[in-house]
Design an enzyme around this catalytic site. Sequence first.
Site, PDB file in Angstrom:
ATOM      1  N   HIS A 228      -2.886  11.271   4.044  1.00  0.00           N
ATOM      2  CA  HIS A 228      -4.073  11.956   3.863  1.00  0.00           C
ATOM      3  C   HIS A 228      -3.953  13.293   3.246  1.00  0.00           C
ATOM      4  O   HIS A 228      -3.093  13.953   3.290  1.00  0.00           O
ATOM      5  CB  HIS A 228      -4.551  12.173   5.464  1.00  0.00           C
TER       6      HIS A 228
ATOM      7  N   SER B  29      -1.797  -2.390  12.367  1.00  0.00           N
ATOM      8  CA  SER B  29      -3.014  -1.836  11.950  1.00  0.00           C
ATOM      9  C   SER B  29      -4.263  -2.627  12.524  1.00  0.00           C
ATOM     10  O   SER B  29      -4.079  -3.813  12.786  1.00  0.00           O
ATOM     11  CB  SER B  29      -2.909  -1.754  10.215  1.00  0.00           C
TER      12      SER B  29
END
Length: 513
Positions: free
Chosen positions: A238, A441
């Site tokens: 990120h 995920s």
Amino acid sequence: MIPSFARLLRAGSVARPTRSLVAFKSSVVASEEQAVSLTPSDDENKHFHEQPEAAVATAPSTLLSTFDHNKSGTPSPWAVFDAWGAAADDHLHKDPLTADEMALLDVDSVKIPITETQRASLPDEADILKAYDHLLQTKSSVHFGYPYNLAFDFTELSPFLKYSINNLGDPFVPSNYGVHSRQFEVSVIDFFAQMWKMEAGTYWGYVTTSGTEGNLHGVLLARERFPDGILYTSQETHYSIFKAAKMYRMECQSIPTLPMGEIDYDILAKAINDNRDKPVILNVNIGTTVKGAVDNLDRILRILQTLNIPREQFHIHCDGALFALMMPFVEFAPEISFRKPIDSIAVSGHKMLGCPMPCGVTLSRKEHVQRLEQHIDYLNSVDTTIMGSRNGQAALYLWYSLRKKGIDGIKRDVMHCMETARYLQNKLSEHGFICRLNDLSSTVVLERPLDDTLVKRWQLACEEDICHVVVMPNVTPYKIDRFIEELVECREKFGRVKSIRQGSPLTKLSTPW
């Protein structure tokens, strides 16, 4: 000793859902044969870069009739925790905003008047807010691309909006300002400390404004501990981690990733070995932004052990914005906890739990925070956080969500997300779209649609020639069926995207993970 969540589940002190966790896990993890069947053949890859034939898309009614709503992918039982119906399917059929409503929300209509003459020419605030509410309902009902749980109901907390709740200063050191929610904030911190297996008296944390602030704090602790250390993190990290390195003027090495999005462990090992004279600061991703990839913490720890990097020479921060709150509830998932030599974790509160304002939690070992402590007479508290004034409402809302859902409720939400993500992946594959879903995920990655209108309608997050859908508790199989229908129509009308360059995200998506 704080009891582990797994031990609580095994002991039966937490009510189990009707399906066992083992069954849940087996439904998520594909076998080798299944993995092969999801890998595109040479013919499929060739077709992938061609214009499609005029095939007829499967009708939504057919998709609905072939889906067993009693099995995986059923709407979360916690979707009833939903103020206006973000998880409901009928909002997909709501009429879009009229031209008059759109006019009420343009820049000229919402401007703030300076004079009474200007005020007389502007629309009434009630009309503006009514149109805005309609807009938000419309946008929220087709929200697919970002990891925000929109199914929540905090109506019971609305009376507290009349108070200016400010948790300024350290959460464990009350200031002279009495309108705070510290007791709720500390309760939230204690919950996460228990979940991540920290002993009482060894941890410190606070409720942040977002996952980004948690990352800024975690990296700051590392920088204060090792001013000359090198920050290692993957290229798919990120952006807030790179922002932190820039703000704190840290040397940062961006490590390439494997096709599924995990850090390339061999390259990481070489980079650390080449800089043995400097302390190691590591950011470990517990779910990357685009692919939802989880870096293998145990493998990274083995690299440090193999290179004979002593514990006093490395610092590990875990960016767990979304999945650090999900992983403890996935059976047989790798353990991410402070029983291992990690130093801090940051997680978002508005993502998995759901909250009307961005927020998060950061947790770290107590001894690291002591390097930042500075008593502020004005506050009669200690300065240890990134922000001075801190939103006390956020702590209250997180506390309320955790109390209402409890361990079992969060677990059911996680199960819903993981199973519904598998449902989406299967439907995309059935319709010939190349897509991938990491084991740990709920983020499904697929080829980017060529129609920007569709991208904006479903608010898909895109990176070059791919996009993703993050399956959250408010995402239902019905919504997925509608999305697939529109995606097929888009492909028939506009064709399929081609790789924009060698080694592009789409190229990696077309290879086995």
